[in-house]
Motif scaffolding. Structure first.
Motif, short mmCIF file in Angstrom:
data_model
loop_
_atom_site.label_atom_id
_atom_site.label_comp_id
_atom_site.label_asym_id
_atom_site.label_seq_id
_atom_site.Cartn_x
_atom_site.Cartn_y
_atom_site.Cartn_z
N ALA A 1 1.03 -1.39 -0.24
CA ALA A 1 -0.28 0.08 0.08
C ALA A 1 0.48 1.37 0.02
N ALA A 2 2.08 1.30 0.95
CA ALA A 2 3.21 2.51 1.11
C ALA A 2 3.40 2.45 -0.23
N GLU A 3 4.26 2.03 -1.32
CA GLU A 3 4.53 1.71 -2.89
C GLU A 3 3.58 2.45 -3.51
N LEU A 4 2.08 2.53 -3.28
CA LEU A 4 1.74 2.88 -3.89
C LEU A 4 2.10 5.04 -4.18
N GLY A 5 2.29 5.32 -3.03
CA GLY A 5 1.72 6.53 -2.80
C GLY A 5 2.96 7.50 -2.14
N SER A 6 2.82 8.64 -1.04
CA SER A 6 3.55 8.63 -0.27
C SER A 6 3.22 8.73 1.37
N ARG A 7 2.20 8.60 0.85
CA ARG A 7 1.98 8.89 3.21
C ARG A 7 0.49 7.86 3.49
N LEU A 8 1.23 7.35 3.97
CA LEU A 8 0.23 5.76 4.46
C LEU A 8 -0.31 6.70 5.82
N ILE A 9 -1.85 5.82 5.72
CA ILE A 9 -2.71 6.36 7.15
C ILE A 9 -3.20 5.34 7.01
N VAL A 10 -3.59 4.65 8.19
CA VAL A 10 -4.25 2.93 8.76
C VAL A 10 -4.88 3.27 9.69
N GLY A 11 -5.86 2.96 9.49
CA GLY A 11 -7.75 3.09 10.77
C GLY A 11 -7.04 1.26 10.99
N VAL A 12 -7.21 1.61 12.66
CA VAL A 12 -6.80 0.00 13.24
C VAL A 12 -7.92 -0.30 14.13
N SER A 13 -8.47 -1.63 14.27
CA SER A 13 -9.94 -1.59 14.56
C SER A 13 -10.07 -1.25 15.82
N SER A 14 -11.28 -0.33 16.66
CA SER A 14 -10.40 -0.61 18.25
C SER A 14 -11.16 -2.90 18.49
#
Ligand code: CTP
Length: 130
Positions: A23-36
């Protein structure tokens, strides 16, 4: 380009790092939503092994990850996509087709899952060890 992805990432394993790195390779910034913890209980019917603050600490420590937040509800995906200005949503192909309706907000890409590993399987294997 901002990339967003979501998951529980419990009992962190190589399938998790593979999808995050891809995923990170697709762009400049990787944002991850971690399930509560609560969301994991409702989604998977069990408590996670690692608590949310520990799962967040693990994901935040990865070189390929730029920002992490707690995903409180599956219903809020569109809000998260907008809030974090995501250009691309990445998920594993176990979710194939399930997020296509977000393509009005961002590009939606499904990556093939890493074969033969999952949190559920690891828990089963550990439980079976005598
Ligand atoms: N994932 C992957 N390859 C695997 C396992 C997970 O690409 N072998 C991806 C999922 O598709 C998802 C992300 O990693 O996009 C987080 O998945 P998660 O549900 O937290 O992990 P699983 O190992 O699938 O957990 P479980 O067995 O509890 O469903």
């Amino acid at each position: 380009m901002n990339i967003i992805t979501f998951g529980t990432f419990d009992v962190f394993h190589v399938g998790h790092i593979n999808i995050l790195e891809s995923a990170a390779e697709l762009g400049s910034r990787l944002i991850v939503g971690v399930s509560s913890d609560e969301l994991n209980r409702s989604k998977k019917g069990r408590d996670p092994i690692y608590l949310e603050q520990d799962r967040i600490k693990i994901i935040s420590s990865l070189k390929c990850v730029d920002e992490v937040f707690i995903e409180e509800s599956l219903e809020l995906k569109a809000e998260y996509i907008k809030k974090y200005k995501a250009d691309v949503l990445v998920m594993g192909d176990d979710w194939k087709g399930k997020f296509d309706h977000f393509s009005n907000l961002c590009k939606v890409i499904y990556f093939p899952r890493t074969p033969s590993i999952s949190t559920t399987e690891i828990i089963e294997v550990v439980k079976s060890i005598k």
